[in-house]
Write a protein that holds these residues in place. Structure first.
Motif, PDB file in Angstrom:
ATOM      1  N   MET A 188       0.865  -1.230  -0.154  1.00 27.19           N
ATOM      2  CA  MET A 188      -0.032   0.174  -0.135  1.00 27.19           C
ATOM      3  C   MET A 188       0.845   1.234  -0.067  1.00 27.19           C
ATOM      4  O   MET A 188       1.496   1.523   0.934  1.00 27.19           O
ATOM      5  N   LYS A 189       0.940   2.145  -1.179  1.00 30.57           N
ATOM      6  CA  LYS A 189       1.846   3.058  -1.120  1.00 30.57           C
ATOM      7  C   LYS A 189       1.394   4.120  -0.140  1.00 30.57           C
ATOM      8  O   LYS A 189       2.430   4.706   0.350  1.00 30.57           O
ATOM      9  N   LEU A 190       0.353   4.332   0.210  1.00 30.55           N
ATOM     10  CA  LEU A 190      -0.048   5.417   1.188  1.00 30.55           C
ATOM     11  C   LEU A 190       0.809   5.153   2.512  1.00 30.55           C
ATOM     12  O   LEU A 190       1.336   5.828   3.117  1.00 30.55           O
ATOM     13  N   LEU A 191       0.848   3.822   3.254  1.00 26.86           N
ATOM     14  CA  LEU A 191       1.631   3.489   4.272  1.00 26.86           C
ATOM     15  C   LEU A 191       2.949   3.678   3.835  1.00 26.86           C
ATOM     16  O   LEU A 191       3.644   4.217   4.724  1.00 26.86           O
ATOM     17  N   GLU A 192       3.538   3.143   2.905  1.00 25.07           N
ATOM     18  CA  GLU A 192       5.246   3.266   2.497  1.00 25.07           C
ATOM     19  C   GLU A 192       5.561   4.658   2.532  1.00 25.07           C
ATOM     20  O   GLU A 192       6.488   4.943   3.055  1.00 25.07           O
ATOM     21  N   GLU A 193       4.700   5.508   1.960  1.00 21.90           N
ATOM     22  CA  GLU A 193       5.145   7.099   1.778  1.00 21.90           C
ATOM     23  C   GLU A 193       5.240   7.404   3.223  1.00 21.90           C
ATOM     24  O   GLU A 193       6.003   8.444   3.500  1.00 21.90           O
ATOM     25  N   ARG A 194       4.284   7.172   4.196  1.00 21.03           N
ATOM     26  CA  ARG A 194       4.226   7.630   5.452  1.00 21.03           C
ATOM     27  C   ARG A 194       5.240   7.091   6.324  1.00 21.03           C
ATOM     28  O   ARG A 194       5.985   7.871   7.089  1.00 21.03           O
ATOM     29  N   ILE A 195       5.649   5.912   5.992  1.00 23.06           N
ATOM     30  CA  ILE A 195       6.749   5.356   6.973  1.00 23.06           C
ATOM     31  C   ILE A 195       8.076   6.168   6.163  1.00 23.06           C
ATOM     32  O   ILE A 195       9.084   6.486   7.231  1.00 23.06           O
ATOM     33  N   LYS A 196       8.112   6.408   5.342  1.00 22.12           N
ATOM     34  CA  LYS A 196       9.217   7.128   4.652  1.00 22.12           C
ATOM     35  C   LYS A 196       9.197   8.539   5.234  1.00 22.12           C
ATOM     36  O   LYS A 196      10.659   9.065   5.606  1.00 22.12           O
ATOM     37  N   LYS A 197       8.282   9.097   5.350  1.00 15.54           N
ATOM     38  CA  LYS A 197       8.273  10.723   5.802  1.00 15.54           C
ATOM     39  C   LYS A 197       8.371  10.661   7.439  1.00 15.54           C
ATOM     40  O   LYS A 197       9.269  11.340   7.943  1.00 15.54           O
ATOM     41  N   ASP A 198       7.655   9.867   8.114  1.00 12.27           N
ATOM     42  CA  ASP A 198       7.668   9.793   9.486  1.00 12.27           C
ATOM     43  C   ASP A 198       8.111   8.815  10.352  1.00 12.27           C
ATOM     44  O   ASP A 198       8.565   8.611  11.456  1.00 12.27           O
ATOM     45  N   ILE A 219      -6.058  -8.376  12.756  1.00  9.21           N
ATOM     46  CA  ILE A 219      -5.408  -7.113  12.352  1.00  9.21           C
ATOM     47  C   ILE A 219      -4.484  -6.947  13.583  1.00  9.21           C
ATOM     48  O   ILE A 219      -4.455  -6.985  14.650  1.00  9.21           O
ATOM     49  N   ASP A 220      -2.989  -6.543  12.913  1.00  7.86           N
ATOM     50  CA  ASP A 220      -1.968  -6.391  13.810  1.00  7.86           C
ATOM     51  C   ASP A 220      -1.152  -5.352  13.292  1.00  7.86           C
ATOM     52  O   ASP A 220      -1.078  -5.137  11.872  1.00  7.86           O
ATOM     53  N   ASP A 221      -0.461  -4.544  14.039  1.00  8.29           N
ATOM     54  CA  ASP A 221       0.498  -3.404  13.664  1.00  8.29           C
ATOM     55  C   ASP A 221       1.895  -3.857  13.024  1.00  8.29           C
ATOM     56  O   ASP A 221       2.208  -3.445  11.871  1.00  8.29           O
ATOM     57  N   PHE A 222       2.467  -4.739  13.531  1.00  9.58           N
ATOM     58  CA  PHE A 222       3.593  -5.369  13.217  1.00  9.58           C
ATOM     59  C   PHE A 222       3.598  -6.963  12.915  1.00  9.58           C
ATOM     60  O   PHE A 222       3.001  -7.629  13.701  1.00  9.58           O
ATOM     61  N   LEU A 223       4.282  -7.555  11.908  1.00 13.66           N
ATOM     62  CA  LEU A 223       4.567  -8.973  12.053  1.00 13.66           C
ATOM     63  C   LEU A 223       6.153  -9.006  11.691  1.00 13.66           C
ATOM     64  O   LEU A 223       6.803  -8.539  10.763  1.00 13.66           O
ATOM     65  N   ILE A 225      -5.299 -12.533   8.045  1.00 17.37           N
ATOM     66  CA  ILE A 225      -4.719 -11.684   8.805  1.00 17.37           C
ATOM     67  C   ILE A 225      -4.466 -10.560   7.735  1.00 17.37           C
ATOM     68  O   ILE A 225      -3.550 -10.721   7.080  1.00 17.37           O
ATOM     69  N   GLY A 226      -4.468  -9.342   8.519  1.00 16.51           N
ATOM     70  CA  GLY A 226      -4.031  -8.136   7.906  1.00 16.51           C
ATOM     71  C   GLY A 226      -3.053  -7.547   8.676  1.00 16.51           C
ATOM     72  O   GLY A 226      -2.920  -7.394  10.108  1.00 16.51           O
ATOM     73  N   ILE A 227      -1.907  -7.306   8.190  1.00 16.98           N
ATOM     74  CA  ILE A 227      -0.735  -6.720   8.854  1.00 16.98           C
ATOM     75  C   ILE A 227      -0.381  -5.346   8.429  1.00 16.98           C
ATOM     76  O   ILE A 227      -0.471  -4.891   7.073  1.00 16.98           O
ATOM     77  N   LEU A 228      -0.463  -4.061   9.143  1.00 14.63           N
ATOM     78  CA  LEU A 228       0.173  -2.807   8.574  1.00 14.63           C
ATOM     79  C   LEU A 228       1.567  -2.986   8.135  1.00 14.63           C
ATOM     80  O   LEU A 228       1.852  -2.693   6.866  1.00 14.63           O
ATOM     81  N   ILE A 229       2.684  -3.400   8.976  1.00 13.23           N
ATOM     82  CA  ILE A 229       3.943  -3.321   8.664  1.00 13.23           C
ATOM     83  C   ILE A 229       4.680  -4.713   8.851  1.00 13.23           C
ATOM     84  O   ILE A 229       4.687  -5.319   9.931  1.00 13.23           O
ATOM     85  N   GLU A 230       4.814  -5.507   7.712  1.00 13.42           N
ATOM     86  CA  GLU A 230       5.742  -7.021   8.163  1.00 13.42           C
ATOM     87  C   GLU A 230       7.099  -6.724   7.564  1.00 13.42           C
ATOM     88  O   GLU A 230       7.422  -5.863   6.516  1.00 13.42           O
ATOM     89  N   SER A 283      -0.389  -7.891   3.720  1.00 12.12           N
ATOM     90  CA  SER A 283       0.498  -6.820   4.453  1.00 12.12           C
ATOM     91  C   SER A 283       0.500  -5.547   3.793  1.00 12.12           C
ATOM     92  O   SER A 283       0.828  -5.554   2.479  1.00 12.12           O
ATOM     93  N   GLN A 284       0.051  -4.395   4.500  1.00 15.32           N
ATOM     94  CA  GLN A 284      -0.054  -3.239   3.711  1.00 15.32           C
ATOM     95  C   GLN A 284       1.521  -2.550   3.345  1.00 15.32           C
ATOM     96  O   GLN A 284       1.429  -1.775   2.317  1.00 15.32           O
TER      97      GLN A 284
END
Length: 207
Positions: free
Chosen positions: A1-11, A123-127, A150-155, A174-175
């Motif tokens: 998911m590009k939206l999450l990747e870009e936010r991780i790169k930024k913040d 749903i979990d934040d990290f895997l 299983i949905g993961i924000l950051i794997e 995984s997003q």
């Protein structure tokens, strides 16, 4: 998911080979509108899976899980972390060990909030190594319900969690898939990239 990747790169902040800090928008200070977007994406991805309940493990997964449940129009259930066995009440419990924190806890689910007909989305934040997700899967299996996805924000794809879950027969979405971490370095993999063999977190810490 590009939206999450870009936010991780930024913040996001990579502090080493295993540590990625995202506490400014996910797990300390929470960006509610961003969580809404992540939940909507999970709901869209799993909309045809017949999900009846969204589960998460306290506490960092609560925000995206709640938003996912909202868009799927189903209840959200929080699996509790207990330091000791609960003796009162009908519960399912299993021990989970956190390699990151070096601690163990009893993952707890009250029997009233699940039945054998449920199709559960976790749903979990990290895997990373998959300990928490495997613990949740044991509780769901014990109840007779189905862990449908299983949905993961950051794997952390360089660790063994995803392979462990998929080898156990679970579907993982995984997003954001982090292929490599190092100080001030974050590299992503596409969602359809092959599953890596992964290494144990302790092996990375020992290097």
């Amino acid at each position: 998911m590009k939206l999450l990747e870009e936010r991780i790169k930024k913040d996001g902040k990579a502090l080493g080979k295993t540590v990625l800090k995202v506490d400014s928008f996910i797990n300390h200070q929470v960006d509610s509108e961003f969580m809404d977007a992540l939940g909507k994406d999970f709901a869209e991805h799993f909309k045809e899976y017949g999900i009846t309940k969204v589960f998460t493990i306290e506490s960092s997964g609560i925000a995206p899980a709640l938003m996912t449940a909202k868009y799927l129009d189903v209840p959200m259930v929080i699996l509790k972390k207990q330091t000791s066995k609960i003796l009162n009440g009908k519960v399912y419990q299993t021990r989970v060990t956190s390699f990151t924190k070096g601690t163990s806890y009893e993952l707890t689910l009250y029997q009233d909030y699940i039945d054998q007909n449920d199709k559960v989305l976790l749903i979990d934040d990290f895997l990373a190594n998959g300990e928490a997700a495997m613990g949740a899967s044991r509780l769901i299996k014990e109840s007779g319900a189905d862990l449908t996805g299983i949905g993961i924000l950051i794997e952390k794809s360089f660790q063994k969690g995803r392979k462990r879950l998929e080898d156990a027969g679970y579907y993982v979405y995984s997003q954001a898939r982090v292929g490599r971490l190092d100080k001030d370095l974050i590299e992503f993999l596409p969602e359809d990239a092959p599953v890596l063999e992964g290494v144990d977190e302790q092996e990375l810490l020992d290097k």
